[in-house]
Design a protein around this motif. Structure first.
Motif, short mmCIF file in Angstrom:
data_model
loop_
_atom_site.label_atom_id
_atom_site.label_comp_id
_atom_site.label_asym_id
_atom_site.label_seq_id
_atom_site.Cartn_x
_atom_site.Cartn_y
_atom_site.Cartn_z
N ARG A 19 13.51 -2.58 3.65
CA ARG A 19 12.15 -2.13 3.19
C ARG A 19 11.08 -1.83 4.09
O ARG A 19 10.90 -2.56 5.14
CB ARG A 19 11.50 -2.99 2.15
N VAL A 20 10.23 -1.13 3.81
CA VAL A 20 8.72 -0.86 4.50
C VAL A 20 7.72 -1.56 3.43
O VAL A 20 7.90 -1.11 2.42
CB VAL A 20 8.54 0.53 4.86
N ILE A 21 6.82 -2.06 4.14
CA ILE A 21 5.81 -2.71 3.43
C ILE A 21 4.48 -1.87 3.81
O ILE A 21 4.13 -1.93 5.48
CB ILE A 21 5.62 -3.93 3.53
N ALA A 22 3.74 -1.03 3.34
CA ALA A 22 2.63 -0.21 3.92
C ALA A 22 1.36 -0.83 3.11
O ALA A 22 1.45 -0.83 1.88
CB ALA A 22 2.79 1.27 3.71
N ILE A 23 0.34 -0.79 4.07
CA ILE A 23 -0.99 -1.27 3.26
C ILE A 23 -1.91 -0.36 3.64
O ILE A 23 -2.22 0.20 4.73
CB ILE A 23 -1.18 -2.70 4.20
N GLY A 24 -2.70 -0.11 2.68
CA GLY A 24 -4.04 0.68 2.85
C GLY A 24 -5.25 -0.03 2.30
O GLY A 24 -5.13 -0.97 1.52
N ALA A 25 -6.51 0.08 2.96
CA ALA A 25 -7.55 -0.36 2.49
C ALA A 25 -8.50 0.72 2.41
O ALA A 25 -8.95 1.35 3.39
CB ALA A 25 -7.95 -1.53 3.58
N ILE A 26 -9.51 0.43 1.43
CA ILE A 26 -10.63 1.27 1.28
C ILE A 26 -11.83 0.86 0.64
O ILE A 26 -11.67 -0.70 0.24
CB ILE A 26 -10.30 2.78 0.66
#
Length: 346
Positions: free
Chosen positions: A304-311
């Motif tokens: 799996r890929v775990i992608a994390i975004g923050a805004i």
């Protein structure tokens, strides 16, 4: 100079918008409306802007406002804008709607999720979904721009390169997002009281949050066929910020280099995307900015890929993105009037 107005100026998103516009070098604020504070100066409601914006708040009148302004921002609850915006208004004024009324292309989908009647179905065909990094060319020619939701901005931007490049199995998308309390708005709500949310962390809107169809709509376009996501929002006892942790199963043969290449190809030249790679983003890294920070890791054990975004939910997730849309539409420098970096600690 652009003559600009804001309807719904005293909510959190509206006030953030006024703050950004008051410092924009190509904007003259000409009209601010707030039903609750008619006749009072904006800086009386938000003293931090004393000297920056002392306009007197007026009663809402979209028809008259569109004659005084070249750009009007609507920071209203869902269900209102679709009954107020008309083709005649759009002929003389650019409308950027921070609400949900023009985000979904399908009237039936909107009415199903928002439990209210849409008042201008024909305009759905002309509205452009204002996620700047994905729809820049369409935004440049639109007079009705639907500013995306906060959770959706973070989630879609984080997942778009993975879905768009076909690196993940689209049936395995899971999104866990956490938002600060300002995402609930400024009106009094029991769940937003300090004693109710401080020192606590909770999920809400499980299986039925209204940003879900937005995420599915935009990722389905990238996937070139419909997809479904599992989206769960959470409330964090902080003022502002969103962190989206997104999971997906990798397709056979996809590795870390492919993922890195996809993100660099899609966002390498984007002024408001900060790619952090394996240095995973935190909300404090983007607080007070119009930036979306994205990092990722591959779990070889689970494929799996775990992608994390923050805004910042009030800026890139609302007011800042609205200004970015205005800049694109009015042929201004896209970053004009928008902060992109922040000093830490705050």
């Amino acid at each position: 100079m652009l003559h600009v107005g804001v309807i719904g100026a005293t909510g959190y998103a509206g006030a953030q918008l006024v703050s950004l516009l008051s410092g924009h070098p190509q904007v003259e604020l000409a009209y601010l409306a707030s039903h609750s504070y008619v006749g009072r100066r904006f800086s009386d409601i938000y003293p931090s802007l004393k000297g920056g914006c002392d306009l007197v708040l007026e009663e809402e009148d979209l028809e008259q406002a569109s004659k005084r302004c070249s750009v009007l921002f609507l920071a209203l609850p869902h269900g209102l804008a679709s009954h107020k915006v008309t083709e005649e208004i759009l002929k003389r004024c650019i409308i950027i709607d921070l609400g949900a009324d023009y985000r979904l292309h399908d009237k039936a989908v909107y009415e199903s999720w928002y439990k209210t009647e849409h008042g201008s179905e024909a305009l759905l065909q002309t509205a452009v979904y204002g996620l700047c990094e994905l729809h820049r060319s369409a935004i440049a020619g639109a007079n009705l721009i639907a500013n995306p939701g906060c959770y959706t901005t973070c989630s879609i931007l984080t997942l778009a390169p993975l879905v768009g490049e076909g690196l993940v199995n689209p049936s395995t998308l899971i999104i866990d997002s956490a938002s600060g309390v300002s995402g609930a708005g400024r009106s009094e709500k029991l769940d937003s009281l300090f004693c109710e949310c401080n020192e606590s962390y909770k999920a809400y809107g499980v299986t039925n949050h209204r940003h879900t169809p937005e995420i599915e709509q935009e990722l389905s376009l990238l996937n070139k066929e419909p997809l479904v996501v599992q989206f769960t929002p959470h409330l964090v006892p902080m003022n502002r910020g969103i962190l989206s942790t997104c999971y997906a199963n990798l397709k056979s043969g996809v590795g870390e280099a492919d993922i890195e290449f996809a993100y660099r190809t899609w966002y390498g030249n984007e002024p408001f995307i900060r790619l952090t790679g394996s240095l995973l983003p935190e909300t404090r890294f983007v607080r007070g900015t119009n930036t979306c920070a994205i990092g990722w890791k591959v779990d070889k054990r689970t494929s799996r890929v775990i992608a994390i975004g923050a805004i910042d939910n009030l800026i890139k997730g609302a007011a800042g993105q609205a200004v970015q849309n205005m800049n694109i539409r009015c042929n201004l420098d896209e970053g004009l009037g928008l902060p992109s970096t922040v000093a830490n600690p705050l």
